[in-house]
Enzyme design. Structure first.
Site, PDB file in Angstrom:
ATOM      1  N   ASN A   1      -0.558   4.351  -0.419  1.00 28.21           N
ATOM      2  CA  ASN A   1      -1.147   5.734   0.159  1.00 28.21           C
ATOM      3  C   ASN A   1      -1.836   5.578   1.486  1.00 28.21           C
ATOM      4  OD1 ASN A   1      -3.380   4.290  -0.663  1.00 28.21           O
ATOM      5  ND2 ASN A   1      -4.203   5.693  -2.182  1.00 28.21           N
TER       6      ASN A   1
ATOM      7  N   HIS B   1      -2.197 -16.543  -7.143  1.00 24.96           N
ATOM      8  CA  HIS B   1      -3.321 -16.181  -6.474  1.00 24.96           C
ATOM      9  C   HIS B   1      -4.445 -17.255  -6.371  1.00 24.96           C
ATOM     10  CE1 HIS B   1      -4.506 -15.446 -10.518  1.00 24.96           C
ATOM     11  NE2 HIS B   1      -5.715 -15.275 -10.067  1.00 24.96           N
ATOM     12  N   ASP B   2      -4.397 -18.414  -7.064  1.00 23.36           N
ATOM     13  CA  ASP B   2      -5.522 -19.364  -6.855  1.00 23.36           C
ATOM     14  C   ASP B   2      -5.253 -20.543  -6.134  1.00 23.36           C
ATOM     15  OD1 ASP B   2      -7.260 -17.897  -8.391  1.00 23.36           O
ATOM     16  OD2 ASP B   2      -6.500 -18.605 -10.306  1.00 23.36           O
TER      17      ASP B   2
ATOM     18  N   ASP C   1      -4.113   3.834   2.553  1.00 25.79           N
ATOM     19  CA  ASP C   1      -5.817   3.399   2.696  1.00 25.79           C
ATOM     20  C   ASP C   1      -5.917   1.845   2.802  1.00 25.79           C
ATOM     21  OD1 ASP C   1      -5.343   2.188   0.360  1.00 25.79           O
ATOM     22  OD2 ASP C   1      -6.789   3.211  -0.953  1.00 25.79           O
TER      23      ASP C   1
ATOM     24  N   ASP D   1      -6.809 -14.784 -19.012  1.00 26.93           N
ATOM     25  CA  ASP D   1      -7.729 -15.805 -17.994  1.00 26.93           C
ATOM     26  C   ASP D   1      -8.748 -16.883 -18.728  1.00 26.93           C
ATOM     27  OD1 ASP D   1      -8.578 -15.608 -15.100  1.00 26.93           O
ATOM     28  OD2 ASP D   1     -10.459 -15.320 -16.012  1.00 26.93           O
TER      29      ASP D   1
ATOM     30  N   ASP E   1       0.794  -1.260  -0.079  1.00 26.37           N
ATOM     31  CA  ASP E   1      -0.195   0.051   0.229  1.00 26.37           C
ATOM     32  C   ASP E   1       0.970   1.048  -0.123  1.00 26.37           C
ATOM     33  OD1 ASP E   1      -1.810   2.119   0.300  1.00 26.37           O
ATOM     34  OD2 ASP E   1      -2.148   1.503   2.612  1.00 26.37           O
TER      35      ASP E   1
ATOM     36  N   ASP F   1      -1.619  -1.017  -3.672  1.00 27.92           N
ATOM     37  CA  ASP F   1      -1.835  -0.158  -5.166  1.00 27.92           C
ATOM     38  C   ASP F   1      -0.760   0.054  -5.946  1.00 27.92           C
ATOM     39  OD1 ASP F   1      -0.309   1.620  -3.704  1.00 27.92           O
ATOM     40  OD2 ASP F   1      -2.038   2.674  -2.432  1.00 27.92           O
TER      41      ASP F   1
HETATM   42  C1  NOJ Z   1      -8.869 -17.658 -12.796  1.00 32.54           C
HETATM   43  C2  NOJ Z   1      -8.144 -16.603 -12.021  1.00 32.54           C
HETATM   44  O1  NOJ Z   1      -6.931 -16.995 -12.053  1.00 32.54           O
HETATM   45  C3  NOJ Z   1      -8.923 -16.535 -10.934  1.00 32.54           C
HETATM   46  O2  NOJ Z   1      -8.508 -15.857  -9.977  1.00 32.54           O
HETATM   47  C4  NOJ Z   1     -10.682 -16.154 -11.322  1.00 32.54           C
HETATM   48  O3  NOJ Z   1     -11.189 -16.208  -9.959  1.00 32.54           O
HETATM   49  C5  NOJ Z   1     -11.012 -17.036 -12.323  1.00 32.54           C
HETATM   50  N1  NOJ Z   1     -10.174 -17.397 -13.341  1.00 32.54           N
HETATM   51  C6  NOJ Z   1     -12.283 -16.384 -12.897  1.00 32.54           C
HETATM   52  O4  NOJ Z   1     -11.842 -15.069 -13.672  1.00 32.54           O
END
Ligand code: NOJ
Length: 549
Positions: A24, A326-327, A26, A200, A22, A30
């Site tokens: 700024n 991130h998944d 908040d 994606d 972050d 960002d």
């Molecule tokens: C794959 C992305 O990596 C995931 O984070 C997202 O939730 C789904 N596609 C839907 O966009």
């Protein structure tokens, strides 16, 4: 245009912006925060950045529900901050790729708002169907996130398809106007200087004609009818011909349920429409199909998946290498050992970084961040986690159900990056938007900067080596002891040099096994995660030997 495929020499860093830094105060990560940390990313040896979505979005799926494709969300700093980051990246000789999410939009996107009111030309921008005469849903497909894939829209008087959350309606890519919109988006960012896209769930964009029921696939019913659909290669070729071929950029496609033979149809360097593929096979060494069925980690399954991709793509296509994003929950918590955090983190780094391909490192992986373990399921933010928790394992105790989520939730890896041991891990001076993993006082960047033997400095060393060695880029890959459930041993070889990578995945001391034909007394030990090496391997010990010919 003749391509020099510069991405092959690079290492990328993935930023999941809300939790990176972050700038700024908040409480939300960002682009101002990113600007502060560009030198840090460069110092890792990374020369590219992939941004998870930073466009305006209601945030139903943390940015993967986009309401405006040609702007940057104000909470991330808007266009002003983005242009500064883009310039800063290029000034450092680095590249930047954006996330292209065009299987679906947000339901708050103007196109959807007009489509539900049948305002032309948007009427057919999405996939609308009436209810069946018996009142049933248009087909039996499941959404990947929240129950059935169809939601009734009162305003339009029809169902719309959403393969993800209710707030993520699927675009109708069969409509040529929608494909033109995609091209406009691509040109907009490429003209601004962006260097490529991570696409994606791009293999979902062409649905089977007539949207038939799926009676075969056990989970996510419908997957076999929309993944790798009938027009997928045609649409991707169109994007390539009309847009990508005119720019010096690259494309990285996310593809659930794909294996090398199928992948080559997309990424073969002669005939493909894309450059690299994010596949999930290497991510399934502790799960069936997805993370939502966690099982015991199998090193054999991991080795088989990695080796298949290495061997079958060799000379024909280029691998995208990753362990975290991130998944998925954190990799040390999944494939390594929290007890041997440093050692197993280093073993995992070695396993990945000496393979052929372009590595992507997810924020915090380089310091060995671990899964976050909330004490209350209400603390989860992620739409998929919340749905899964509410609907699965209902016959189990609350403790067991929560523990399952610790092992499988995407939120396990979405907590703020731990920069130092000050309040909120140095992530923000405000109130963080999400929980900080309480282990930040021990696991943080500042502490590891100061320690030459830290995981962070090990990543730097390994990346530097991979860039210096032609065998890592070009060498043939060979796996040894495929049946071992404790050791991952492989070689990379060119006419000039030979590398042997040995990684123990055991928490016990084990015998050092060296394949026939490798005389380690004549080799240089160029990387190791223990100071003292012997004829035994200590827990998670890893070594890389080099022979110059
Ligand atoms: C794959 C992305 O990596 C995931 O984070 C997202 O939730 C789904 N596609 C839907 O966009």
């Amino acid at each position: 245009m003749e391509r020099n495929r510069w991405y092959k020499d690079m290492v990328f860093y993935q930023i999941w912006p809300r939790s990176f830094k972050d700038g700024n105060g908040d409480g939300m990560g960002d682009l101002w925060g990113v600007l502060e940390k560009l030198d840090y990313i460069k110092s890792l040896g990374c020369d590219g950045i992939w941004f998870s979505p930073i466009y305006p979005s209601p945030g139903a799926d943390c940015g993967y529900d986009i309401s405006d494709y040609m702007d940057i969300a104000p909470e991330f700093g808007g266009m002003e901050a983005f242009r500064k980051v883009l310039d800063g990246v290029h000034e450092r000789g680095m590249k930047l790729i954006m996330d292209l999410v065009v299987n679906h939009t947000s339901d708050e996107h103007d196109w959807f708002q007009k489509s539900r009111r049948r305002i032309e030309p948007y009427t057919d921008y999405y996939i609308w169907r009436p209810a069946k005469p018996n009142g049933k849903l248009p087909n039996n497909w499941d959404s990947n996130f929240e129950g059935k894939a169809w939601t009734w829209d009162e305003e339009r008087g029809e169902y719309y398809l959403h393969l993800f959350a209710v707030k993520q309606p699927d675009l109708n890519m069969d409509n040529p106007l929608v494909r033109e919109e995609v091209k406009k988006i691509l040109r907009f960012w490429l003209d601004m200087g962006v260097d490529g896209f991570r696409e994606d769930v791009i293999t979902y964009i062409s649905k089977a004609e007539g949207l038939p029921d799926d009676h075969l696939f056990p989970i996510y019913k419908g997957m076999l009818k929309y993944n790798h659909g009938p027009h997928i290669h045609e649409y991707l070729a169109e994007f390539k011909r009309d847009v990508f071929d005119h720019y010096d950029c690259f494309t990285l496609a996310e593809a659930p349920l794909v294996w090398p033979k199928r992948a080559l149809k997309y990424i073969d360097e002669e005939k493909g429409q894309l450059d690299m593929m994010i596949q999930f096979q290497c991510q399934c060494a502790d799960c069936m199909f997805t993370d939502y069925m966690p099982m015991k980690f199998s090193l054999r399954r991991m080795k088989k998946a990695f080796s298949d991709w290495q061997i079958k793509l060799q000379g024909r296509a280029w691998n995208m290498l990753y362990l975290e994003n991130h998944d998925h929950p954190r990799i040390i918590s999944r494939y390594g050992s929290e007890k041997f955090r440093e050692e197993s983190g280093k073993a995992l780094a070695v396993s990945l970084l000496f393979q052929q391909g372009t590595p992507f490192i997810y924020q915090g992986q380089e310091i060995g961040m671990l899964n976050w373990q909330p004490e209350d399921p209400e603390m989860y933010e992620d739409v998929q986690t919340r749905y899964t928790y509410a609907h699965s394992n209902l016959n189990k105790s609350p403790e067991v159900r929560l523990k399952k989520m610790w092992r499988s939730s995407r939120d396990s890896a979405r907590t703020p990056v731990q920069w130092d041991s000050s309040e909120n891990a140095g992530f923000t001076t405000g109130t963080p938007w999400f929980y900080v993993n309480p282990n930040y006082t021990e696991i943080n960047v500042a502490a590891q900067e100061a320690d030459p033997n830290s995981l962070l400095n090990f990543y730097r060393k390994a990346i530097k080596l991979r860039k210096a060695l032609s065998s890592v880029r070009h060498g043939n890959y060979k796996l040894y002891y495929p049946l071992s459930s404790t050791h991952y041993v492989f070689s990379r070889e060119t006419t000039e040099e030979k590398l042997l990578v040995i990684c123990s995945f055991s928490d016990k001391t084990t015998a050092l096994k060296v394949p026939a034909g490798f005389d380690i007394s004549k080799a240089e030990l160029i990387l190791a995660n223990y100071d003292n090496v012997s004829d035994k391997l200590q827990p998670y010990e890893s070594r890389v030997y080099l022979w110059k010919k």
